[in-house]
Design a protein around this motif. Sequence first.
Motif, PDB file in Angstrom:
ATOM      1  N   GLU A 192       0.808  -1.310   0.057  1.00  0.00           N
ATOM      2  CA  GLU A 192      -0.008   0.136  -0.148  1.00  0.00           C
ATOM      3  C   GLU A 192       0.807   1.330   0.031  1.00  0.00           C
ATOM      4  OE1 GLU A 192      -2.982  -0.514  -0.430  1.00  0.00           O
ATOM      5  OE2 GLU A 192      -2.863  -2.424  -0.157  1.00  0.00           O
ATOM      6  N   LEU A 193       1.900   1.296   0.600  1.00  0.00           N
ATOM      7  CA  LEU A 193       2.931   2.314   0.653  1.00  0.00           C
ATOM      8  C   LEU A 193       3.524   2.383  -0.732  1.00  0.00           C
ATOM      9  CD1 LEU A 193       4.672   2.150   4.214  1.00  0.00           C
ATOM     10  CD2 LEU A 193       2.937   3.404   3.623  1.00  0.00           C
ATOM     11  N   MET A 194       3.862   1.435  -1.478  1.00  0.00           N
ATOM     12  CA  MET A 194       4.390   1.533  -2.754  1.00  0.00           C
ATOM     13  C   MET A 194       3.355   2.177  -3.679  1.00  0.00           C
ATOM     14  SD  MET A 194       4.072   0.094  -5.984  1.00  0.00           S
ATOM     15  CE  MET A 194       3.382  -1.410  -5.491  1.00  0.00           C
ATOM     16  N   ARG A 195       1.871   2.168  -3.365  1.00  0.00           N
ATOM     17  CA  ARG A 195       1.056   2.742  -4.135  1.00  0.00           C
ATOM     18  C   ARG A 195       0.709   4.063  -3.771  1.00  0.00           C
ATOM     19  NH1 ARG A 195      -0.950  -2.305  -2.718  1.00  0.00           N
ATOM     20  NH2 ARG A 195      -1.217  -3.798  -4.516  1.00  0.00           N
ATOM     21  N   LEU A 196       0.818   4.388  -2.590  1.00  0.00           N
ATOM     22  CA  LEU A 196       0.954   5.669  -1.968  1.00  0.00           C
ATOM     23  C   LEU A 196       2.011   6.586  -2.820  1.00  0.00           C
ATOM     24  CD1 LEU A 196      -0.487   7.764   0.077  1.00  0.00           C
ATOM     25  CD2 LEU A 196       1.242   6.838   1.528  1.00  0.00           C
ATOM     26  N   CYS A 197       3.054   5.960  -2.868  1.00  0.00           N
ATOM     27  CA  CYS A 197       4.219   6.762  -3.664  1.00  0.00           C
ATOM     28  C   CYS A 197       3.901   7.154  -4.993  1.00  0.00           C
ATOM     29  CB  CYS A 197       5.601   5.657  -3.453  1.00  0.00           C
ATOM     30  SG  CYS A 197       6.955   6.340  -4.352  1.00  0.00           S
ATOM     31  N   ILE A 198       3.249   6.167  -5.809  1.00  0.00           N
ATOM     32  CA  ILE A 198       2.875   6.506  -7.093  1.00  0.00           C
ATOM     33  C   ILE A 198       1.888   7.519  -7.211  1.00  0.00           C
ATOM     34  CG2 ILE A 198       2.182   5.521  -9.209  1.00  0.00           C
ATOM     35  CD1 ILE A 198       4.858   4.605  -8.289  1.00  0.00           C
ATOM     36  N   SER A 199       0.709   7.593  -6.366  1.00  0.00           N
ATOM     37  CA  SER A 199      -0.041   8.394  -6.408  1.00  0.00           C
ATOM     38  C   SER A 199       0.333   9.757  -5.998  1.00  0.00           C
ATOM     39  CB  SER A 199      -1.245   7.872  -5.369  1.00  0.00           C
ATOM     40  OG  SER A 199      -0.825   7.734  -4.422  1.00  0.00           O
ATOM     41  N   SER A 200       1.234   9.637  -4.995  1.00  0.00           N
ATOM     42  CA  SER A 200       1.826  11.063  -4.429  1.00  0.00           C
ATOM     43  C   SER A 200       2.507  11.795  -5.537  1.00  0.00           C
ATOM     44  CB  SER A 200       2.750  10.792  -3.392  1.00  0.00           C
ATOM     45  OG  SER A 200       1.791  10.156  -2.152  1.00  0.00           O
ATOM     46  N   VAL A 201       3.321  11.096  -6.270  1.00  0.00           N
ATOM     47  CA  VAL A 201       4.089  11.672  -7.544  1.00  0.00           C
ATOM     48  C   VAL A 201       3.081  12.141  -8.558  1.00  0.00           C
ATOM     49  CG1 VAL A 201       5.715  11.242  -9.295  1.00  0.00           C
ATOM     50  CG2 VAL A 201       5.935  10.009  -7.030  1.00  0.00           C
ATOM     51  N   GLY A 202       2.110  11.451  -8.620  1.00  0.00           N
ATOM     52  CA  GLY A 202       0.871  12.023  -9.622  1.00  0.00           C
ATOM     53  C   GLY A 202       0.400  13.401  -9.291  1.00  0.00           C
ATOM     54  N   ASN A 203       0.129  13.688  -8.000  1.00  0.00           N
ATOM     55  CA  ASN A 203      -0.325  14.662  -7.658  1.00  0.00           C
ATOM     56  C   ASN A 203       0.580  15.906  -7.173  1.00  0.00           C
ATOM     57  OD1 ASN A 203      -3.059  13.608  -7.198  1.00  0.00           O
ATOM     58  ND2 ASN A 203      -2.395  12.593  -5.397  1.00  0.00           N
ATOM     59  N   GLY A 204       1.996  15.464  -7.641  1.00  0.00           N
ATOM     60  CA  GLY A 204       3.023  16.686  -7.685  1.00  0.00           C
ATOM     61  C   GLY A 204       3.640  16.749  -6.354  1.00  0.00           C
ATOM     62  N   ASP A 205       3.450  15.650  -5.528  1.00  0.00           N
ATOM     63  CA  ASP A 205       4.310  15.421  -4.379  1.00  0.00           C
ATOM     64  C   ASP A 205       5.694  14.742  -4.372  1.00  0.00           C
ATOM     65  OD1 ASP A 205       5.222  15.469  -1.609  1.00  0.00           O
ATOM     66  OD2 ASP A 205       3.270  14.418  -0.960  1.00  0.00           O
ATOM     67  N   LYS A 264       5.556  17.299 -14.384  1.00  0.00           N
ATOM     68  CA  LYS A 264       4.959  16.555 -12.989  1.00  0.00           C
ATOM     69  C   LYS A 264       3.910  15.647 -13.572  1.00  0.00           C
ATOM     70  CE  LYS A 264       6.813  19.797  -9.628  1.00  0.00           C
ATOM     71  NZ  LYS A 264       6.348  20.527  -8.393  1.00  0.00           N
ATOM     72  N   HIS A 265       3.169  16.271 -14.434  1.00  0.00           N
ATOM     73  CA  HIS A 265       1.607  15.509 -14.511  1.00  0.00           C
ATOM     74  C   HIS A 265       2.050  14.313 -15.480  1.00  0.00           C
ATOM     75  CE1 HIS A 265       2.454  17.813 -18.554  1.00  0.00           C
ATOM     76  NE2 HIS A 265       1.645  17.155 -18.895  1.00  0.00           N
ATOM     77  N   MET A 266       3.186  14.296 -15.828  1.00  0.00           N
ATOM     78  CA  MET A 266       3.531  12.795 -16.656  1.00  0.00           C
ATOM     79  C   MET A 266       4.411  11.717 -15.615  1.00  0.00           C
ATOM     80  SD  MET A 266       4.552  14.286 -20.510  1.00  0.00           S
ATOM     81  CE  MET A 266       4.747  12.585 -21.055  1.00  0.00           C
ATOM     82  N   LEU A 267       5.062  12.260 -14.592  1.00  0.00           N
ATOM     83  CA  LEU A 267       5.640  11.580 -13.710  1.00  0.00           C
ATOM     84  C   LEU A 267       4.662  10.169 -13.441  1.00  0.00           C
ATOM     85  CD1 LEU A 267       7.273  14.192 -11.397  1.00  0.00           C
ATOM     86  CD2 LEU A 267       8.476  12.706 -13.173  1.00  0.00           C
ATOM     87  N   ALA A 268       3.634  10.201 -13.137  1.00  0.00           N
ATOM     88  CA  ALA A 268       2.928   9.086 -12.693  1.00  0.00           C
ATOM     89  C   ALA A 268       2.823   8.170 -13.648  1.00  0.00           C
ATOM     90  CB  ALA A 268       1.397   9.428 -12.042  1.00  0.00           C
ATOM     91  N   ASP A 269       2.670   8.313 -14.823  1.00  0.00           N
ATOM     92  CA  ASP A 269       2.614   7.658 -15.875  1.00  0.00           C
ATOM     93  C   ASP A 269       3.761   6.829 -16.381  1.00  0.00           C
ATOM     94  OD1 ASP A 269      -0.146   8.380 -16.306  1.00  0.00           O
ATOM     95  OD2 ASP A 269       0.502   9.820 -17.948  1.00  0.00           O
ATOM     96  N   VAL A 270       4.882   7.598 -16.124  1.00  0.00           N
ATOM     97  CA  VAL A 270       6.310   7.065 -16.207  1.00  0.00           C
ATOM     98  C   VAL A 270       6.570   6.037 -15.434  1.00  0.00           C
ATOM     99  CG1 VAL A 270       8.780   7.559 -16.282  1.00  0.00           C
ATOM    100  CG2 VAL A 270       7.212   9.134 -17.334  1.00  0.00           C
ATOM    101  N   PHE A 271       6.138   6.085 -14.063  1.00  0.00           N
ATOM    102  CA  PHE A 271       6.226   5.135 -12.997  1.00  0.00           C
ATOM    103  C   PHE A 271       5.432   3.982 -13.216  1.00  0.00           C
ATOM    104  CE2 PHE A 271       7.467   9.096 -10.192  1.00  0.00           C
ATOM    105  CZ  PHE A 271       8.708   8.820 -10.724  1.00  0.00           C
ATOM    106  N   SER A 272       4.240   4.231 -13.626  1.00  0.00           N
ATOM    107  CA  SER A 272       3.422   3.146 -13.847  1.00  0.00           C
ATOM    108  C   SER A 272       3.872   2.182 -15.037  1.00  0.00           C
ATOM    109  CB  SER A 272       2.009   3.497 -14.127  1.00  0.00           C
ATOM    110  OG  SER A 272       1.484   4.383 -13.217  1.00  0.00           O
ATOM    111  N   THR A 273       4.591   2.939 -16.148  1.00  0.00           N
ATOM    112  CA  THR A 273       4.909   2.025 -17.135  1.00  0.00           C
ATOM    113  C   THR A 273       6.283   1.289 -16.705  1.00  0.00           C
ATOM    114  OG1 THR A 273       4.306   3.672 -18.900  1.00  0.00           O
ATOM    115  CG2 THR A 273       5.859   2.199 -19.430  1.00  0.00           C
ATOM    116  N   LYS A 274       7.185   1.865 -15.773  1.00  0.00           N
ATOM    117  CA  LYS A 274       8.342   1.044 -15.391  1.00  0.00           C
ATOM    118  C   LYS A 274       7.854   0.075 -14.337  1.00  0.00           C
ATOM    119  CE  LYS A 274      11.816   4.655 -15.997  1.00  0.00           C
ATOM    120  NZ  LYS A 274      12.881   5.273 -15.402  1.00  0.00           N
TER     121      LYS A 274
END
Length: 285
Positions: A192-205, A264-274
Amino acid sequence: GSGGFRKRKHDNFPHGQRREEKENVNPPSALMTSFKSFQLELDTRHDKYERLVKLSRDITIESKRTIFLLHRFTSAPNGEEILSESEVKLDAVRRKIKQVAQELIGEDMYQFHRAISPGLQEYVEAVSFQYFIKTRSLISVEEINKQLIFTAEDREETTNTTSNSHDKEPHTWSLKITPVDYLLGVADLTGELMRLCISSVGNGDIDTPFELSQFLRQIYDGFTFIGNTGPYEVSKKLYTLKQSLAKVENACYTLKVRGSEIPKHMLADVFSTKTELIDQEEGLP
């Protein structure tokens, strides 16, 4: 003499009388009496086991819903409302755990541990996730057990019992989370913390991934001290924990090296792909 059916000799006796005579001929032995008592005891224990399985399933479902709610914390405009709502849901889960504790009064918990273990692990995952969002630290098993001490002031769950049985119940009782259930719940928390990390980046955190990376590294170091000496389930989840840590560290690496290049708005997509590429290379579903 007119061709009717001939009556047999024992037809002159009523059926009930023949049954009583048969029972008198073969009275129940002491062995059969013992087996009947064993049957009653086993049926009672089986019924209790099934009730505990159902309660554990309800605890699992409500805990998962709490986790899904907490994942909205990073994107919600008012995070305090999310935390308040999650506390209400966890209180409902604890009421279910209270019913489990009532079922186990006078019983050895470890005889029914397999029935309630999945629900308790999911509860540990939910309550530790909420605790981390609030304090950025890991809740201890002692703190979790303090929340599972119940009083006898509410008896909604036991209204079908007699008043004499109420007098025999203790005024307070508790259900303790075992160390194994605690460790397995914490191991699931890392996902869950890993998912929180990805969602935080997607929100610009940008700060949360580095904080999560350090926190997950500490948890992983703690699990490596246990190693293969612990239960099989703990060593089995160590692999999943390692993969969650690797994904968070990969996100931090991308932020550190290419953070200025990627919007920043593309970081979450990059992380999800990786993350998907890592799962495919490791053969994960």
